[in-house]
Write a protein that holds these residues in place. Structure first.
Motif, PDB file in Angstrom:
ATOM      1  N   SER A 206       0.826  -1.217   0.000  1.00  0.00           N
ATOM      2  CA  SER A 206       0.000   0.000   0.000  1.00  0.00           C
ATOM      3  C   SER A 206       0.856   1.261   0.000  1.00  0.00           C
ATOM      4  O   SER A 206       0.650   2.164  -0.818  1.00  0.00           O
ATOM      5  CB  SER A 206      -0.957  -0.011   1.193  1.00  0.00           C
ATOM      6  OG  SER A 206      -0.251  -0.030   2.416  1.00  0.00           O
TER       7      SER A 206
ATOM      8  N   SER B 184       2.712   1.976  -3.218  1.00  0.00           N
ATOM      9  CA  SER B 184       1.908   2.424  -4.361  1.00  0.00           C
ATOM     10  C   SER B 184       1.162   3.721  -4.085  1.00  0.00           C
ATOM     11  O   SER B 184       0.494   4.244  -4.988  1.00  0.00           O
ATOM     12  CB  SER B 184       0.891   1.334  -4.744  1.00  0.00           C
ATOM     13  OG  SER B 184      -0.021   1.092  -3.692  1.00  0.00           O
TER      14      SER B 184
ATOM     15  N   ALA C 263      -3.835  -6.792  -9.138  1.00  0.00           N
ATOM     16  CA  ALA C 263      -2.890  -5.676  -8.989  1.00  0.00           C
ATOM     17  C   ALA C 263      -1.632  -5.927  -9.811  1.00  0.00           C
ATOM     18  O   ALA C 263      -1.144  -5.030 -10.521  1.00  0.00           O
ATOM     19  CB  ALA C 263      -2.539  -5.482  -7.513  1.00  0.00           C
TER      20      ALA C 263
ATOM     21  N   TRP D  45       0.294   0.942 -14.875  1.00  0.00           N
ATOM     22  CA  TRP D  45       0.631   1.894 -13.817  1.00  0.00           C
ATOM     23  C   TRP D  45       1.869   2.715 -14.178  1.00  0.00           C
ATOM     24  O   TRP D  45       1.966   3.888 -13.801  1.00  0.00           O
ATOM     25  CB  TRP D  45       0.859   1.109 -12.528  1.00  0.00           C
ATOM     26  CG  TRP D  45       1.387   1.843 -11.332  1.00  0.00           C
ATOM     27  CD1 TRP D  45       2.703   2.020 -10.995  1.00  0.00           C
ATOM     28  CD2 TRP D  45       0.635   2.484 -10.298  1.00  0.00           C
ATOM     29  NE1 TRP D  45       2.816   2.714  -9.820  1.00  0.00           N
ATOM     30  CE2 TRP D  45       1.551   3.003  -9.349  1.00  0.00           C
ATOM     31  CE3 TRP D  45      -0.724   2.647 -10.040  1.00  0.00           C
ATOM     32  CZ2 TRP D  45       1.159   3.684  -8.211  1.00  0.00           C
ATOM     33  CZ3 TRP D  45      -1.118   3.327  -8.903  1.00  0.00           C
ATOM     34  CH2 TRP D  45      -0.194   3.839  -7.997  1.00  0.00           C
TER      35      TRP D  45
ATOM     36  N   LEU E  77      -4.962  -0.679 -10.662  1.00  0.00           N
ATOM     37  CA  LEU E  77      -3.997  -1.240  -9.714  1.00  0.00           C
ATOM     38  C   LEU E  77      -4.485  -1.060  -8.282  1.00  0.00           C
ATOM     39  O   LEU E  77      -4.392  -1.990  -7.466  1.00  0.00           O
ATOM     40  CB  LEU E  77      -2.633  -0.594  -9.891  1.00  0.00           C
ATOM     41  CG  LEU E  77      -1.540  -1.227  -9.017  1.00  0.00           C
ATOM     42  CD1 LEU E  77      -0.284  -1.526  -9.842  1.00  0.00           C
ATOM     43  CD2 LEU E  77      -1.162  -0.327  -7.848  1.00  0.00           C
ATOM     44  N   GLN E  78      -5.037   0.115  -7.960  1.00  0.00           N
ATOM     45  CA  GLN E  78      -5.553   0.309  -6.608  1.00  0.00           C
ATOM     46  C   GLN E  78      -6.802  -0.530  -6.354  1.00  0.00           C
ATOM     47  O   GLN E  78      -7.070  -0.905  -5.209  1.00  0.00           O
ATOM     48  CB  GLN E  78      -5.849   1.790  -6.361  1.00  0.00           C
ATOM     49  CG  GLN E  78      -4.612   2.676  -6.280  1.00  0.00           C
ATOM     50  CD  GLN E  78      -3.684   2.265  -5.145  1.00  0.00           C
ATOM     51  OE1 GLN E  78      -4.088   1.661  -4.162  1.00  0.00           O
ATOM     52  NE2 GLN E  78      -2.397   2.596  -5.292  1.00  0.00           N
TER      53      GLN E  78
ATOM     54  N   GLY F 134      -7.058  -3.570  -7.261  1.00  0.00           N
ATOM     55  CA  GLY F 134      -6.483  -4.838  -6.810  1.00  0.00           C
ATOM     56  C   GLY F 134      -5.814  -4.734  -5.455  1.00  0.00           C
ATOM     57  O   GLY F 134      -6.053  -5.554  -4.561  1.00  0.00           O
ATOM     58  N   VAL F 135      -4.981  -3.700  -5.271  1.00  0.00           N
ATOM     59  CA  VAL F 135      -4.239  -3.543  -4.016  1.00  0.00           C
ATOM     60  C   VAL F 135      -5.190  -3.376  -2.832  1.00  0.00           C
ATOM     61  O   VAL F 135      -5.123  -4.094  -1.827  1.00  0.00           O
ATOM     62  CB  VAL F 135      -3.290  -2.333  -4.095  1.00  0.00           C
ATOM     63  CG1 VAL F 135      -2.713  -2.013  -2.706  1.00  0.00           C
ATOM     64  CG2 VAL F 135      -2.150  -2.609  -5.063  1.00  0.00           C
TER      65      VAL F 135
END
Length: 485
Positions: free
Chosen positions: A269, A272, A329, A336, A352-353, A355-356
């Motif tokens: 977290s 990213s 992600a 990204w 991506l966020q 997934g994260v």
């Protein structure tokens, strides 16, 4: 035959009890107290995020204010905040498991508000760094108290969705901070200081809301037992210490696993998020406005991912949901880092966020169900913040990596050499995602654990005839305690 930890990715049949009610029916049955407790926990966690990301969003302005460079100084404030979080997790976690969920969280939020107010008045970087370090202590207590406040009083069927929504209070906080940075900060003479002063008011409001909401019903039951047995404060403290020691002795491997897991998740977290605005402005050449808008779009993906993943985990299990969303992600890392335009990078941020933070959305309930009985504030909070402490240098790692990895962009009509944060973040996120996948696959899961039936840490379970062989309160005894509470 596949190994047990592979076969166990899907919850056992008994964990997916067919007698449990549909989710919408459960949500309609919630009382105003349950809704209020969940909201107060969510709001506390949101306040935590607003303040933390106020620094990330203000890196450029703080550089100018204190005449510092990003790599060596400003990111040090982020590191110090994360480093001191574990102290607050231990302190406020023990207070919460010992004295209740309500007033320790109120005190914690007011402590945050005072420090946020102070951050807006500092004149030197040393003062700023000292206050951010103290804020790490205050921030460390929030997550464990907020998650136990929000989740332990929800019905089992609603805890997956609740976990996802609760965790994305962090994304909402980042979103609110980004909106304030976009629309409020540029129009005030005090610029970045306004962000901290506003956050002070929000934290004070959150403390007021929590003060109005009743104590956790689970803890009230424990207090009813305490009054009935006439247990003294001295005895309760002694029992709590003994139970904590016994828990560590019995569950030491679980404690180590939880810290290792949270180390990976915090690297994922913070790796990213913390330097994302700086990455867009420095490596991609965006201005402050467009980098903030891209951050807002990314957090919209985070909120969606957390809510969806939390709900899905109720049906397919916690670990399998984490695995799926970490893979999502990882699949979008190229989007990204590779695009050069706003549209492509914004899409990459959203996906991506998604997934994260989708994977993160399962963490509150996964840790709560994994926790030894009686330590649902201390265990998740300390595990989370120890992971934060280990990963506290993530922003400095990225800043230092950018100092050593360079790329070129056209800036003001000239070819300019800049830090290559895109490649640095791509490497870090990919490596950490693989690490999390491995730990999740081999890890434990206690899907569907019933919090209502578990004992508390300050009650001497060894001498209580109302406990069954698993250390849980009998159904008959639970009904009696509920009536008295």
């Amino acid at each position: 035959m596949a190994p047990y930890f592979i076969r166990n990715l899907i919850p056992r049949r008994e964990a997916r009890d067919e007698n449990r009610r549909p989710l919408l029916q459960v949500l309609r049955s919630l009382t105003w107290v349950q809704w209020a407790q969940f909201f107060s926990g969510w709001l506390a966690w949101t306040c935590d995020a607003i303040d933390f990301f106020s620094v990330s969003l203000s890196v450029t302005r703080l550089q100018k204010q204190f005449h510092k460079d990003t790599a060596s100084s400003i990111t040090q404030a982020i590191t110090m905040t994360l480093l001191f979080r574990s102290i607050g997790a231990v302190l406020f976690g023990i207070l919460s498991d010992r004295y209740g969920r309500k007033w320790p969280l109120v005190i914690n939020l007011l402590f945050c508000a005072v420090l946020e107010l102070g951050c807006g008045f500092v004149n030197t970087f040393s003062q700023f760094l000292a206050l951010r370090s103290l804020f790490g202590v205050a921030m460390g207590g929030i997550w464990g108290l907020a998650s136990s406040t929000a989740l332990e009083n929800l019905p089992i069927e609603a805890r997956g969705l609740g976990s996802g929504i609760l965790q994305q209070g962090y994304a909402c906080g980042y979103l609110f901070a980004a909106c304030m940075n976009l629309r409020l900060v540029p129009h005030t003479s005090t610029t970045w200081r306004t962000l901290f002063w506003t956050t002070c008011g929000i934290s004070t409001f959150a403390a007021f809301i929590r003060a109005l909401v009743p104590e956790s019903e689970v803890f009230l039951r424990a207090k009813a037992l305490e009054r009935e047995k006439g247990t003294s404060t001295e005895k309760k403290t002694r029992v709590f210490i003994n139970q904590a020691g016994a828990m560590l002795k019995k569950h030491w491997l679980l404690c180590i696993y939880a810290v290792l897991l949270m180390t990976g998740f915090n690297f994922l977290s913070h790796g990213s998020q913390d330097l994302y605005p700086t990455y867009l402005q420095t490596t991609k050449g965006f201005d402050s406005y467009h980098s903030t808008v891209a951050t807002i779009i990314g957090n919209c993906g985070a909120i969606a991912g957390g809510a969806i993943a939390g709900s899905v985990s109720q049906f397919i299990g916690r670990r399998l949901t984490i695995i799926i969303f970490v893979l999502i992600a990882g699949a979008f890392i190229p989007l990204w880092i590779l695009p050069k335009g706003f549209g492509g990078l914004s899409a990459g941020a959203f996906l991506l966020q998604f997934g994260v933070q989708g994977a993160w959305g399962v963490i509150p309930i996964q840790l709560a169900e994994m926790s030894p009985p009686g330590f649902r504030a201390t265990f998740p909070g300390v595990a989370y913040q120890l992971g934060n402490m280990i990963s506290s240098a993530s922003s400095q790692i990225e800043a230092t990596g950018g100092d050593h990895m360079k790329t070129t962009i056209i800036k003001n009509g000239k070819l300019t050499i800049v830090p290559d944060y895109a490649r640095v973040q791509g490497i870090l996120i990919g490596t950490v995602a693989a690490y999390i996948l491995f730990l999740t696959i081999i890890g434990p899961e206690n899907h569907g654990a019933e919090f209502e039936a578990q004992g508390v840490a300050f009650k001497d379970n060894s001498s209580d005839s109302t406990l069954d062989d698993d250390g849980k309160l009998s159904d008959i005894r639970l009904e009696e305690i509920h009536e008295k509470a």
